[in-house]
Enzyme design. Structure first.
Site, short mmCIF file in Angstrom:
data_model
loop_
_atom_site.label_atom_id
_atom_site.label_comp_id
_atom_site.label_asym_id
_atom_site.label_seq_id
_atom_site.Cartn_x
_atom_site.Cartn_y
_atom_site.Cartn_z
N ASP A 183 0.96 -0.79 -0.12
CA ASP A 183 -0.08 0.14 0.44
C ASP A 183 0.86 1.56 0.12
OD1 ASP A 183 1.17 -1.16 2.91
OD2 ASP A 183 -0.63 0.53 3.44
N GLU A 211 -0.92 -1.77 5.21
CA GLU A 211 0.21 -2.32 6.48
C GLU A 211 0.21 -0.31 6.81
OE1 GLU A 211 2.86 -1.14 9.21
OE2 GLU A 211 3.24 -0.25 7.43
#
Ligand code: NI
Length: 397
Positions: free
Chosen positions: A83, A140
């Site tokens: 991400d 994350e």
């Protein structure tokens, strides 16, 4: 004997991995929205003949690859996060973010390319006796994608004997590996304090219960928790990061309420619990002393990232053999930052290590709008992952 080390072999793939990394950088996606990224990852893994499982933990992808032999029954997980961050990139190079307000400011594009590099090498060579689980995790950055994958049955479906992950680290010389055999990252908690007073005219404060004054005393008192309640040999941080009360346009209005938001960072459960308890006592009793009330909402966001000693030393030994002792820091100081690989380490033995990015001159630390992942270390990271597999599940014993 192999003619090339994993790093050298993966070096031959460097150009295509750089292109993949830069494409990800140009197309960042927020946590749990990594549809393009996970689609690309899944397609590339399938093209390598790796069995792919999609949508584990929403946008997570898992690839399963057996070695030339797998009768050892061993299974090792390698994890990369995919991400990006909700921040505006200020770089102007060709692969800068094409999405306004979104940026790969933490190098997860590099982590994804590194794990793909390891997958390419291992799918071609398969010089191991066991099964590799490639874990491409979403979200994350604060959303707990690792936990989402675990809750979705990650380790019931793929019962890894150990899991490994890396994070790039500006400031550590390029290509160096840093690790220690215990805490690597802190637990990150969020707290919110709502102080309820009684508003009124700023010229007549005796008619009010001023929540701004109460907030000031609470902020000051909270500084005593680390300095007076935590042993000097333990680590903890209490930060009040946001204070909100009243209106800057209303100089003579004492508000009803004040609100504080902040974070607590610790490594040990006992310290974490004690800090929360001390904060609650101070907050409630100080408010009471002023005739106000205050409530503390305390949320544990990410646990501490604690390496298991055996796996951590294994990473250090593999890095020493692969890169040389001068490229390995075995007693790296932990960071008070946090990382959701911690959830995986709560379930499985394993280790999280840092991969040096080189000098961070110019302020290009993680989460800086000028940050960019250093492509030169892709073969080192991928070679480390590949070597961890070959060494932990050797073909011949
Ligand atoms: Ni990160």
């Amino acid at each position: 004997m192999q003619s090339l080390s994993p790093c050298e072999s993966i070096g031959e793939l460097q150009q295509e991995l750089i292109e993949f990394r830069r494409d990800l950088h140009a197309h960042p996606e927020l946590g749990f929205q990594e549809r393009r990224t996970s689609g690309l990852v899944a397609g590339m893994l399938e093209a390598l003949g790796i069995t792919v499982y999609r949508n584990i933990g929403k946008t997570g992808v898992v690839g399963v690859l057996r070695g030339k032999r797998y009768d050892s029954g061993r299974m090792i997980g390698l994890r990369a996060d995919m991400d990006a961050l909700p921040m505006q990139e200020t770089n102007s190079f060709g692969h800068a973010s094409t999405v306004p307000g979104l940026m790969h400011g933490c190098g997860h594009d590099g982590h994804t390319a590194i794990l793909m590099g390891a997958a390419k090498y291992l799918a071609k060579t398969r010089n191991f006796d066991g099964t590799v689980i490639f874990i491409f995790q979403p979200a994350e950055e604060g959303l707990g994608g690792a936990k989402a994958m675990i809750d979705d049955g990650l380790f019931e479906r793929f019962d890894c004997d150990a899991v490994y992950a890396l994070h790039n680290w500006p400031g550590l010389p390029a290509g160096m590996i840093g690790i220690n055999s215990g805490p690597m990252m802190a637990a990150a908690d969020r707290f919110e304090v709502v102080i309820q007073g009684r508003g009124g005219h700023g010229a007549h404060p005796y008619q009010t219960i001023d929540p701004v004054l109460v907030a000031s005393h609470i902020i000051t008192a909270l500084q005593s928790v680390v300095s007076r309640n935590v042993s000097a040999l333990d680590a903890a941080v209490v930060t009040v990061a946001s204070v909100h009360a009243g209106d800057p346009l209303a100089m003579s209005v004492i508000p009803d309420q004040a609100k504080l938001v902040g974070t607590v960072r610790t490594f040990r459960h006992s310290i974490q619990s004690m800090v929360e308890q001390r904060m609650r006592g101070l907050i409630e009793q100080i408010a009471l002393g002023f005739g106000a009330t205050a409530s503390l909402t305390y949320q544990k966001i990410y646990p501490a990232t604690i390496n298991t000693p055996k796996e951590a030393m294994f990473v250090a030994d593999v890095a020493t053999e692969l890169l040389g002792a001068d490229k390995v820091v075995r007693d790296l100081q932990p960071s008070m930052g946090a990382e959701d690989f911690s959830f995986m380490l709560q379930h499985k033995p394993g280790a999280y290590f840092r991969l040096g990015q080189g000098g961070a001159e110019g302020g290009c630390y993680l989460h800086n709008p000028n940050y960019d992942f250093n492509d030169a270390v892709i073969p080192t990271g991928a070679g480390m992952f590949a070597a961890l597999i070959e060494k932990s599940m050797p073909l011949s014993r």
